[in-house]
Every structure is written in C-alpha cells, then in structure tokens.
Scaffold this active site. Structure first.
Site, PDB file in Angstrom:
ATOM      1  N   GLY A 196       0.827  -1.195   0.000  1.00  0.00           N
ATOM      2  CA  GLY A 196       0.000   0.000   0.000  1.00  0.00           C
ATOM      3  C   GLY A 196       0.858   1.241   0.000  1.00  0.00           C
ATOM      4  O   GLY A 196       1.921   1.259  -0.606  1.00  0.00           O
ATOM      5  N   LEU A 197       0.407   2.255   0.691  1.00  0.00           N
ATOM      6  CA  LEU A 197       1.111   3.541   0.757  1.00  0.00           C
ATOM      7  C   LEU A 197       1.380   4.108  -0.628  1.00  0.00           C
ATOM      8  O   LEU A 197       2.436   4.643  -0.891  1.00  0.00           O
ATOM      9  CB  LEU A 197       2.439   3.396   1.515  1.00  0.00           C
ATOM     10  CG  LEU A 197       2.363   3.197   3.025  1.00  0.00           C
ATOM     11  CD1 LEU A 197       3.761   3.183   3.623  1.00  0.00           C
ATOM     12  CD2 LEU A 197       1.572   4.312   3.672  1.00  0.00           C
ATOM     13  N   CYS A 198       0.433   3.908  -1.535  1.00  0.00           N
ATOM     14  CA  CYS A 198       0.649   4.495  -2.849  1.00  0.00           C
ATOM     15  C   CYS A 198      -0.636   5.169  -3.319  1.00  0.00           C
ATOM     16  O   CYS A 198      -1.014   5.082  -4.472  1.00  0.00           O
ATOM     17  CB  CYS A 198       1.133   3.464  -3.843  1.00  0.00           C
ATOM     18  SG  CYS A 198       0.217   1.951  -3.828  1.00  0.00           S
ATOM     19  N   GLY A 199      -1.303   5.831  -2.403  1.00  0.00           N
ATOM     20  CA  GLY A 199      -2.462   6.622  -2.770  1.00  0.00           C
ATOM     21  C   GLY A 199      -3.581   5.771  -3.332  1.00  0.00           C
ATOM     22  O   GLY A 199      -3.830   4.666  -2.865  1.00  0.00           O
TER      23      GLY A 199
END
Lengths: 84, 290
Positions: B89-92
């Site tokens: 994750g952590l990709c908008g």
C-alpha cells in the site's frame, strides 16, 4: 560490409554490433548467416549461438533458450527469452 | 483545550509520521528511476516481437486451422479479467483505481449478459474484488515472494493463463493494469490479450521472406511468447506506476504533516504563553494585595 547482429531478451538488449558470421541452431537445423543473407525467419531451438566477429577469428558462444531469429535487410535479430 | 503535555505528544507523533512518509517518498523515487530504466530496457524486445507477429499474422489467413490464441474459441461468452495490482500500500489511490476500472469493465460485460471471471495478480486487489464478486475469482498469482515482478513471473502467469485457456475456462481475456504516464499520472488501462490482437504494422519492403518451419508453426510458437511479453510489459508498467503513485502520495503526506506540525506548534506556544501570563497575573495580584 559486415552483418549487423542483435540479440535481444525481454529484459534488455544484450548485443548489438557488426559481426562477420553468426551460426544459429534453428529448429530444422543449424544455419549460418553472413551479410547479404536473404530475408529469412526461423524458430531457434535451445542451444548455442556462435558469433564470429571477424573472418578467421575464434567464435564466441552464447547459450540461448526460447529463441527466434529474423534476417532482414537490416541484419540478423535473435529474440531469446533466456540468454546465458 | 488540550494540555501542554498532550500537545507536545501530538507534535512528536506527527513528526515521526512525517519522517516515515519522507523516507518512503525517497525510497519510491529511487525505485521509480530503476523501474523506468527496466521498462525502457524491455522495449526493444517487445517492439521487435510485435513487428514479427504483426507481419506474420498479416500473411496467415485467420481460419479454422489457425492457432486458437489468434482466432479465439469462436465464442465470447466467458470473459477473464486479469487484474494486476501491487503488493504494497502507501501508494495513494493507485490500487483503488485499478480495481475500479476492473469493476467497471466487469459490470459492463455482465450487462451484456457475459460471464465474468477474475485472475488476480498482486495482493492489494484481492480483498475488494472478492467482496464484490465472491464466486468469480478463478485464480490468483502471488508476487509477494519476489522483490520486483520480472520475466520469470510473467512467464509463470502466462503459462497458467494458457493452461486455463486450453482447458476452455474462458474465451476472451482482458488485462487491467496501471499504465505509467508520469509520476503524477497513472492510467488504469484495460487491454485485450486473448485472442491476441494482432499488432498493426505496415508490411515493410514486401521482400519474399523464407520461413523455417512454415508461417503457421512459427506463429503458433510466437503467440504465447508475445503474450508473455505483453504481460511482462504490463508488470513493469505496474511497478513504475506504483512507485510513481507512492512518491506523489508520500509527498502529499509529508507536506500535510508539515502543515499540521506548524499548526500544532502555534497552538502549543499560545497555550504556553497563556499559562505564563496567568501565572504572572496571579503573582502580581497576590503582591498587590499585601
């Protein structure tokens, strides 16, 4: 005029240079490609491609897998899924 | 109003969050450069192969005897959606956008009365698609074990897809992935992969080309490879897109954290000043009363 030889894998362009002669292990037998070869398309069986950089020199051997060769006016292009 | 200690605690926590987002942003920037380089390096093979397949397909008449990968099964009832997501994750909204495109396509096909199945690549697409289509997931491919999906993975996925195709599990397959436009823009793309759409190339010099073995055999052998290359390309694009999206998202997060810290610091200073003033007033008032 020497033969332009390109060896390409999905990940990168392995080789692109002018050579004298390339011997490719085609599915229906080995064939050598010199400059001025007629347009030709063949599948390559898993084996070793031999490249002579100059006439009379010694050959460089490149093992390939899942290959395909195309000879056109521009030279010889071998597409292989695995090289080395 | 929050006490001074509470404010201090919040400021510190936002500061450490900012450190994390900043680190992730820099990691993504470095990875993006690498991903772009490998996407670039994969281009020659893909273009060459597309040229050859295109010119071969132009010569071979599509008919009964042509390879099924090219001609199709003759039906278009069962559609397989191959959805490529990332593992992290952590990709908008990157993964959400791909899933959204996949669902849109699925609903479109369902409305036409087709059967829709899914083949999921990557971890992040599984939960949301399973939630909407619990029975339609035909297979999954796990890429969490490798750092970067490469050609080996593309090969494995293609072999699995080909086996499913041979077994008659689907008639048409679409690939859905995030096409890399720039670090700011990633476009969810739906692309048909089976039957193989023949690349359009102008038949070059018209010279007589010899084939060994014949055209059909070569084409039959090249089609799976072409499919592999397409998947490989999509995986590379996906990696680049993921890193691009991550970079942008983390940049925003870092900036937001910075703003929050500024706001909290002002609040902290004000309340400290207020406490000091109150104390002073009390002392002065006490002194005057004597």
């Amino acid at each position: 005029m020497p033969l332009h030889f390109e060896l390409v894998t999905p990940a990168r362009l392995v080789l692109s240079e002018d050579v004298h002669l390339v011997v490719v292990p085609g599915t229906e037998g080995e064939f050598g490609v010199l400059e001025g070869h007629a347009p030709f398309t063949a599948t390559v069986k898993d084996g070793v491609i031999r490249v002579w950089r100059s006439a009379g020199g010694s050959a460089e051997e490149i093992p390939v897998k899942g290959g395909f060769a195309e000879v056109s006016a521009k030279g010889l292009t071998v597409l292989a899924e695995h090289v080395g | 109003m929050a006490s001074l200690k509470e404010l201090k605690g919040r400021i510190n926590s936002v500061k450490s969050t900012q450190k994390i987002t900043k680190a992730k942003q820099m990691v993504a920037a470095a990875k993006l450069r690498k991903a772009q380089a490998s996407a670039e390096a994969a281009r020659p093979y893909a273009t060459r192969l597309a040229e050859v397949v295109g010119s071969l397909a132009g010569r071979v008449l599509v008919g009964e005897s042509s390879p099924r990968l090219l001609a199709g099964t003759g039906k278009s009832q069962v559609h397989l959606l191959v959805v490529a997501n990332s593992d992290r994750g952590l990709c908008g909204a990157f993964n959400a956008n791909i899933v959204k495109a996949a669902k849109l396509k699925a609903h479109e096909l369902l409305a036409e009365g087709k059967t829709v199945l899914f083949y999921l690549v990557g971890r992040k697409g599984r939960a949301p698609i399973r939630r909407d289509f619990p029975k339609a997931v035909l297979g999954m491919f796990d890429t969490t074990q490798v750092r970067e999906p490469g050609f080996t993975e593309a090969e494995a996925i293609t072999n699995e897809l080909l086996a499913l195709f041979e077994a008659g599990k689907f008639d048409v397959a679409h690939l859905i992935y995030g096409k890399f436009k720039s670090a700011l823009v990633q476009e969810p793309t739906v692309q048909q992969i089976v039957p193989v759409p023949t690349p359009k190339v102008a038949v070059s010099d018209g010279a007589v080309v010899e084939y060994e073995p014949d055209e059909e055999t070569i084409l039959a052998e090249l089609l799976p490879r072409y499919l592999r290359t397409q998947l490989f390309g999509a995986l590379l694009e996906n990696v680049a897109s993921e890193q691009g999206a991550s970079m942008t998202a983390m940049d925003n997060a870092t900036r937001n954290a910075g703003e929050l810290i500024k706001k909290l610091t002002i609040q902290y200073n004000r309340s400290r000043q207020a406490a000091i003033t109150t104390e002073l007033v009390e002392i002065i008032a006490g002194a005057e009363a004597l």
